[in-house]
Design an enzyme around this catalytic site. Sequence first.
Site, PDB file in Angstrom:
ATOM      1  CD1 TRP A 100      -1.925  -2.303   1.892  1.00  0.00           C
ATOM      2  CD2 TRP A 100      -2.835  -1.517   0.006  1.00  0.00           C
ATOM      3  NE1 TRP A 100      -2.833  -3.223   1.439  1.00  0.00           N
ATOM      4  CE2 TRP A 100      -3.409  -2.779   0.295  1.00  0.00           C
ATOM      5  CE3 TRP A 100      -3.252  -0.828  -1.133  1.00  0.00           C
ATOM      6  CZ2 TRP A 100      -4.374  -3.362  -0.524  1.00  0.00           C
ATOM      7  CZ3 TRP A 100      -4.216  -1.416  -1.952  1.00  0.00           C
ATOM      8  CH2 TRP A 100      -4.759  -2.662  -1.646  1.00  0.00           C
ATOM      9  CG  ASP A 167      -3.178   4.004   4.108  1.00  0.00           C
ATOM     10  OD1 ASP A 167      -4.222   3.836   4.759  1.00  0.00           O
ATOM     11  OD2 ASP A 167      -2.861   3.293   3.127  1.00  0.00           O
ATOM     12  CE  LYS A 191      -8.114  -2.886   5.648  1.00  0.00           C
ATOM     13  NZ  LYS A 191      -8.408  -3.500   4.361  1.00  0.00           N
TER      14      LYS A 191
HETATM   15  N1  PMP Z   1      -4.111   1.094   2.545  1.00  0.00           N
HETATM   16  C1  PMP Z   1      -4.136   0.030   3.354  1.00  0.00           C
HETATM   17  C2  PMP Z   1      -3.228  -0.007   4.543  1.00  0.00           C
HETATM   18  C3  PMP Z   1      -5.010  -1.026   3.078  1.00  0.00           C
HETATM   19  O1  PMP Z   1      -5.036  -2.098   3.884  1.00  0.00           O
HETATM   20  C4  PMP Z   1      -5.857  -0.952   1.948  1.00  0.00           C
HETATM   21  C5  PMP Z   1      -6.846  -2.030   1.600  1.00  0.00           C
HETATM   22  N2  PMP Z   1      -6.806  -3.175   2.249  1.00  0.00           N
HETATM   23  C6  PMP Z   1      -5.777   0.175   1.134  1.00  0.00           C
HETATM   24  C7  PMP Z   1      -4.907   1.186   1.467  1.00  0.00           C
HETATM   25  C8  PMP Z   1      -6.646   0.315  -0.078  1.00  0.00           C
HETATM   26  O2  PMP Z   1      -7.923   0.650   0.353  1.00  0.00           O
HETATM   27  P1  PMP Z   1      -9.155   0.802  -0.622  1.00  0.00           P
HETATM   28  O3  PMP Z   1      -9.517  -0.562  -1.091  1.00  0.00           O
HETATM   29  O4  PMP Z   1     -10.201   1.424   0.269  1.00  0.00           O
HETATM   30  O5  PMP Z   1      -8.759   1.693  -1.738  1.00  0.00           O
END
Ligand code: PMP
Length: 355
Positions: A100, A167, A191
Amino acid sequence: MSAHNFSAGPCVLPREVLAEAAEAVRAWHPAGLSLLEISHRDPLFVEVMEEARSLVLELLGLDATEYTSLFLQGGASSQFFAVAYNFLDSRAAYVNTGTWSSKAIKEAEHFGEIIVAGSSESTGFDRIPNPLETLSDVDYFHLTTNNTIYGTQWTAFPKPQTPLVADMSSDLLSRVISPWPFDFIYAGAQKNLGPAGATLVVLRNAMLDRICREVPSMLDYRRLSEKESMYNTPPVFAVYVCLLNLRWLKSIGGVEAVEQMNREKASLMYSEIDRNSLFHGVARETDRSAMNATFRLKDSQLQNKFDELWKEGGIYGLKGHRSVGGYRASMYNALNIESVKTLVDIMKHFENQYG
Ligand code: PMP
């Protein structure tokens, strides 16, 4: 009887939240209408949005005169570029702790130069690197507080000379963070906050003065703040379920109480991973995530046997992310400690059979 849900997200939600959400779909408004069929400008929905926004700040222990919370759409992935669009004028520092963070870096590169102020890539993202905090000529410093895929989590945060952006998708509201070190955070809701479809932003109001270019309205934090998260039609159902979940968190004692429960669950889980002769943990011990415990079988030949056993035992969602394999026990706020005990018993039983 529902399965023990170790899914990494979307994930387990409190049963009472789901029941109330289901009822709201049937009938919610005094006019006998579903929550899904009324205007988002209806005063009753405006109240939902206001309560959700203020409860987030209250539960995070943030002063509503200094911080603003926004419920947006597009997932955390859209914040990867929205943050850079608003705040990246020339250079920004990013710590790379996994998939991520890497994606956040890639998206930000559209807007300026990225300095990697720490990376654990060379050790397979098994740890939190020591970050370079002293960079002063960057627009902001970005990190990912919990690495959902690799199972690592920051405990002490850097104190850069520039705004700290995080994030927090996978550990938001799971532990007390005080004093709050962040100037800007974002998180996909799916989450600890609620269902997929809503994205949370919490910003220090002073960040609005740092917006460095003309930004399209839907991504412009100043515009989104002025319009109190209602610039366009918000994801009404997702926001409502987030509100129910925030009320639930408050009712069980808030972040302090849930942190204690999360610690107990994580400690139980990691003790078994370390004790059991058939498994080993993936993340470096000091950087282990309380939300996502990643582990592997020492002998991969046993995989089918173990998979059969936990599935029969009523466990759901234990497989590691498809990019890394192995196992991942995600233990978000709504996961009961009984579920962890069940998984631990299954692992013990497995060792008795094959150890
Ligand atoms: N950042 C983190 C730490 C994540 O765990 C995730 C998805 N599991 C994301 C970003 C991406 O999130 P989204 O699917 O809401 O775009």
